[in-house]
Scaffold this motif. Structure first.
Motif, mmCIF file in Angstrom:
data_model
loop_
_atom_site.group_PDB
_atom_site.id
_atom_site.type_symbol
_atom_site.label_atom_id
_atom_site.label_comp_id
_atom_site.label_asym_id
_atom_site.label_seq_id
_atom_site.Cartn_x
_atom_site.Cartn_y
_atom_site.Cartn_z
ATOM 1 N N VAL A 157 44.068 41.428 40.349
ATOM 2 C CA VAL A 157 43.965 40.428 39.589
ATOM 3 C C VAL A 157 45.312 39.380 39.632
ATOM 4 C CG1 VAL A 157 43.680 39.650 37.268
ATOM 5 C CG2 VAL A 157 42.287 41.630 38.189
ATOM 6 N N ALA A 158 45.099 38.377 40.235
ATOM 7 C CA ALA A 158 46.121 37.496 40.407
ATOM 8 C C ALA A 158 45.984 36.056 39.185
ATOM 9 C CB ALA A 158 46.277 36.796 41.834
ATOM 10 N N PRO A 159 46.498 36.037 38.247
ATOM 11 C CA PRO A 159 46.304 35.129 37.069
ATOM 12 C C PRO A 159 46.596 33.689 37.426
ATOM 13 C CG PRO A 159 47.763 36.373 36.156
ATOM 14 C CD PRO A 159 47.183 37.313 37.435
ATOM 15 N N PRO A 160 47.358 33.485 38.217
ATOM 16 C CA PRO A 160 47.900 32.030 38.580
ATOM 17 C C PRO A 160 46.616 31.370 39.446
ATOM 18 C CG PRO A 160 49.833 33.396 39.410
ATOM 19 C CD PRO A 160 48.683 34.558 38.806
ATOM 20 N N TYR A 161 45.710 32.093 40.002
ATOM 21 C CA TYR A 161 44.648 31.300 40.630
ATOM 22 C C TYR A 161 43.295 31.798 39.729
ATOM 23 C CZ TYR A 161 47.966 32.902 43.924
ATOM 24 O OH TYR A 161 49.181 32.917 44.497
ATOM 25 N N ASP A 162 43.459 32.144 38.620
ATOM 26 C CA ASP A 162 42.280 32.369 37.633
ATOM 27 C C ASP A 162 41.750 31.213 36.956
ATOM 28 O OD1 ASP A 162 40.180 33.733 36.748
ATOM 29 O OD2 ASP A 162 41.152 34.899 35.345
ATOM 30 N N ARG A 214 51.451 40.757 40.227
ATOM 31 C CA ARG A 214 52.410 41.451 39.392
ATOM 32 C C ARG A 214 51.963 41.154 37.679
ATOM 33 N NH1 ARG A 214 58.076 39.834 41.400
ATOM 34 N NH2 ARG A 214 56.978 40.377 43.330
ATOM 35 N N PHE A 215 51.152 40.022 37.615
ATOM 36 C CA PHE A 215 51.031 39.378 36.222
ATOM 37 C C PHE A 215 49.460 39.904 35.941
ATOM 38 C CE2 PHE A 215 53.867 36.229 38.214
ATOM 39 C CZ PHE A 215 55.003 36.202 37.642
ATOM 40 N N GLY A 216 48.707 40.684 36.772
ATOM 41 C CA GLY A 216 47.549 41.128 36.582
ATOM 42 C C GLY A 216 47.255 42.034 35.315
ATOM 43 N N PRO A 217 48.403 42.805 34.918
ATOM 44 C CA PRO A 217 48.251 43.805 33.685
ATOM 45 C C PRO A 217 47.994 43.130 32.304
ATOM 46 C CG PRO A 217 49.537 44.928 35.332
ATOM 47 C CD PRO A 217 49.419 43.362 35.815
ATOM 48 N N GLY A 218 49.127 42.073 32.185
ATOM 49 C CA GLY A 218 48.949 41.281 30.737
ATOM 50 C C GLY A 218 47.587 40.403 30.852
ATOM 51 N N HIS A 219 47.297 40.034 31.998
ATOM 52 C CA HIS A 219 46.140 39.261 32.070
ATOM 53 C C HIS A 219 44.857 39.747 31.721
ATOM 54 C CE1 HIS A 219 44.100 35.394 32.804
ATOM 55 N NE2 HIS A 219 43.411 36.049 33.877
ATOM 56 N N ILE A 220 44.673 41.144 32.273
ATOM 57 C CA ILE A 220 43.593 41.891 31.844
ATOM 58 C C ILE A 220 43.481 42.404 30.489
ATOM 59 C CG2 ILE A 220 42.262 43.985 32.124
ATOM 60 C CD1 ILE A 220 43.599 44.103 35.211
ATOM 61 N N ARG A 221 44.716 42.703 29.704
ATOM 62 C CA ARG A 221 44.673 43.063 28.357
ATOM 63 C C ARG A 221 44.472 42.079 27.595
ATOM 64 N NH1 ARG A 221 50.074 45.558 30.207
ATOM 65 N NH2 ARG A 221 49.744 47.710 29.954
ATOM 66 N N ALA A 222 44.948 40.547 27.909
ATOM 67 C CA ALA A 222 44.553 39.437 27.356
ATOM 68 C C ALA A 222 43.287 38.955 27.302
ATOM 69 C CB ALA A 222 45.669 38.308 27.645
ATOM 70 N N SER A 223 42.507 39.428 28.146
ATOM 71 C CA SER A 223 41.237 38.828 28.466
ATOM 72 C C SER A 223 40.209 39.983 27.890
ATOM 73 C CB SER A 223 40.786 38.883 30.042
ATOM 74 O OG SER A 223 41.693 38.003 30.600
ATOM 75 N N SER A 224 40.789 40.976 27.395
ATOM 76 C CA SER A 224 40.032 42.141 26.749
ATOM 77 C C SER A 224 39.692 41.984 25.375
ATOM 78 C CB SER A 224 40.645 43.481 26.867
ATOM 79 O OG SER A 224 41.738 43.584 26.117
ATOM 80 N N LYS A 225 40.418 40.755 24.676
ATOM 81 C CA LYS A 225 40.147 40.829 23.301
ATOM 82 C C LYS A 225 38.728 40.546 22.731
ATOM 83 C CE LYS A 225 44.330 38.120 22.569
ATOM 84 N NZ LYS A 225 44.880 37.819 23.892
ATOM 85 N N LEU A 226 37.620 40.252 23.484
ATOM 86 C CA LEU A 226 36.434 40.067 23.038
ATOM 87 C C LEU A 226 35.380 41.222 23.195
ATOM 88 C CD1 LEU A 226 35.399 36.154 23.583
ATOM 89 C CD2 LEU A 226 36.254 37.503 21.464
ATOM 90 N N LEU A 227 36.092 42.486 23.892
ATOM 91 C CA LEU A 227 35.381 43.685 24.077
ATOM 92 C C LEU A 227 34.988 44.288 22.683
ATOM 93 C CD1 LEU A 227 37.043 45.116 27.178
ATOM 94 C CD2 LEU A 227 34.919 43.791 27.138
ATOM 95 N N ARG A 228 33.856 44.823 22.582
ATOM 96 C CA ARG A 228 33.442 45.227 21.259
ATOM 97 C C ARG A 228 33.453 46.989 21.401
ATOM 98 N NH1 ARG A 228 31.144 40.507 21.885
ATOM 99 N NH2 ARG A 228 31.650 39.124 20.204
ATOM 100 N N PRO A 229 33.354 47.788 20.119
ATOM 101 C CA PRO A 229 33.590 49.051 20.205
ATOM 102 C C PRO A 229 32.430 49.873 20.957
ATOM 103 C CG PRO A 229 34.027 48.256 18.008
ATOM 104 C CD PRO A 229 33.556 46.917 18.725
#
Length: 340
Positions: free
Chosen positions: A312-317, A77-92
């Motif tokens: 995606v389960a961020p508690p185990y990432d 359930r915390f996956g969407p926020g974790h994916i978004r937070a991990s997308s910061k370094l994607l480039r255009p």
């Protein structure tokens, strides 16, 4: 969304803030995500946030923070926020596909959908209704999960206007079991229910990345009846990437070679735990992130009508390994939609 909505800061691409008044001349319904300044919810890469409006976008990402269907470790359930937070370094610009996915078509983040965590049947109905609404506005929807139970209501919404679709399912597990403890709706059952409901094209669907122990040989037999062919994780090692891609393309084309609509569902546990430790049901012997990304790129030219990235389960990432992998999967899927 303006294609020049980036600016150089010490050689890095970042997103500046735009409002809908700047973009469309009316309202204030959108705000951009800045790589260095989180908005309250954050969005995928630098896409606009949709607030009560969803028309005019070719692709929408939506988070569904739901994991009430899991059978082992919770936390997706915390996956969407974790994916978004991990997308910061994607480039255009995506050099592998020679496309700038956020420039050549409109992309926005529709935020998170609130679903009932205590009533799975109600939650499935909520998801189906929302995906139907977003697709009705003309958008293709990329869902950020959440557990794999979500694939069923999404397929219901997609099949309502496209008919049975080929399901291209990346996963360590078949997810075509009948029930868990008598429960028909779990993250291990969505594709059995979808096949039973006539949502799946039985001649064009495929699992990729399957591995690990099963309950019995009958699991594979039943899976074939439900309409799936299987590419095992070991096939990448034994036959090579090019062979797997050729099998995938041939299956999606169908017996007559005419092809048709394809729904792509990616359970992040298709990756080896070395590449994606943050998931609920990890299995040893999985794919590398390189193999997965290259396989997804081979979907250029197919009629991809929607996709999800789930489990995606961020508690185990650790060190955002799983989040980064999932963000890149989403980026490649958006790039495929842009090229197509």
């Amino acid at each position: 969304f303006p294609t020049d909505a980036t600016g150089a800061i010490e050689g890095q691409q970042v997103c500046r803030y735009w409002t809908s008044r700047e973009v469309f001349g009316v309202g204030d319904g959108f705000r951009a995500f800045n790589q260095y300044t989180d908005t309250p919810a954050g969005t995928f890469w630098c896409t606009a946030v949709v607030e009560g409006h969803s028309s005019g976008f070719y692709s929408l990402s939506i988070g569904i923070p739901f994991d009430s269907g899991v059978s082992y470790r919770p936390g997706a359930r915390f996956g969407p926020g974790h994916i978004r937070a991990s997308s910061k370094l994607l480039r255009p610009y995506n050099p592998a596909l020679d496309v700038s996915p956020f420039a050549v078509h409109q992309v926005a983040d529709a935020g998170d959908l609130a679903v009932n965590p205590f009533d799975i049947v109600e939650a499935l109905g909520t998801v189906e209704a929302e995906i139907t609404r977003l697709r009705g506005a003309g958008s293709k929807v990329l869902t950020l999960g959440g557990d794999h139970t979500l694939a069923l209501p999404i397929l219901r919404a997609v099949a309502a206007d496209r008919g049975p679709v080929a399901v291209l399912h990346f996963d360590a597990h078949l997810d075509t079991w009948d029930t868990y403890f008598g429960a028909p709706f779990t993250h291990g059952t969505p594709f059995r229910r979808a096949s039973e409901e006539g949502l799946i094209d039985l001649e064009r669907s495929m699992h990729i990345g399957i591995r690990g122990p099963l309950y019995g040989e009958q699991d594979l037999t039943a899976d074939g009846v439900l309409g799936f062919q299987v590419v095992r994780s070991d096939d990448y090692e034994n036959d090579g990437l090019a062979s797997v891609i050729e099998r995938m393309r041939r299956r999606l084309a169908g017996p007559d070679g005419a092809g048709g609509p394809v729904y792509v569902s990616v359970d992040i546990d298709v990756l080896d735990p070395a590449h994606a430790p943050g998931t609920g049901t990890p299995e040893a012997g999985g794919m590398t992130s390189r193999e997965l990304l290259n396989t997804l790129r081979a979907l250029v030219g197919t009629d991809v009508v929607g996709a999800d990235v789930v489990e995606v389960a961020p508690p185990y990432d650790h060190a955002e390994l799983t989040g980064v992998a999932a963000a890149h999967v989403a980026y490649e899927l958006l790039s495929v939609l842009a090229v197509n």
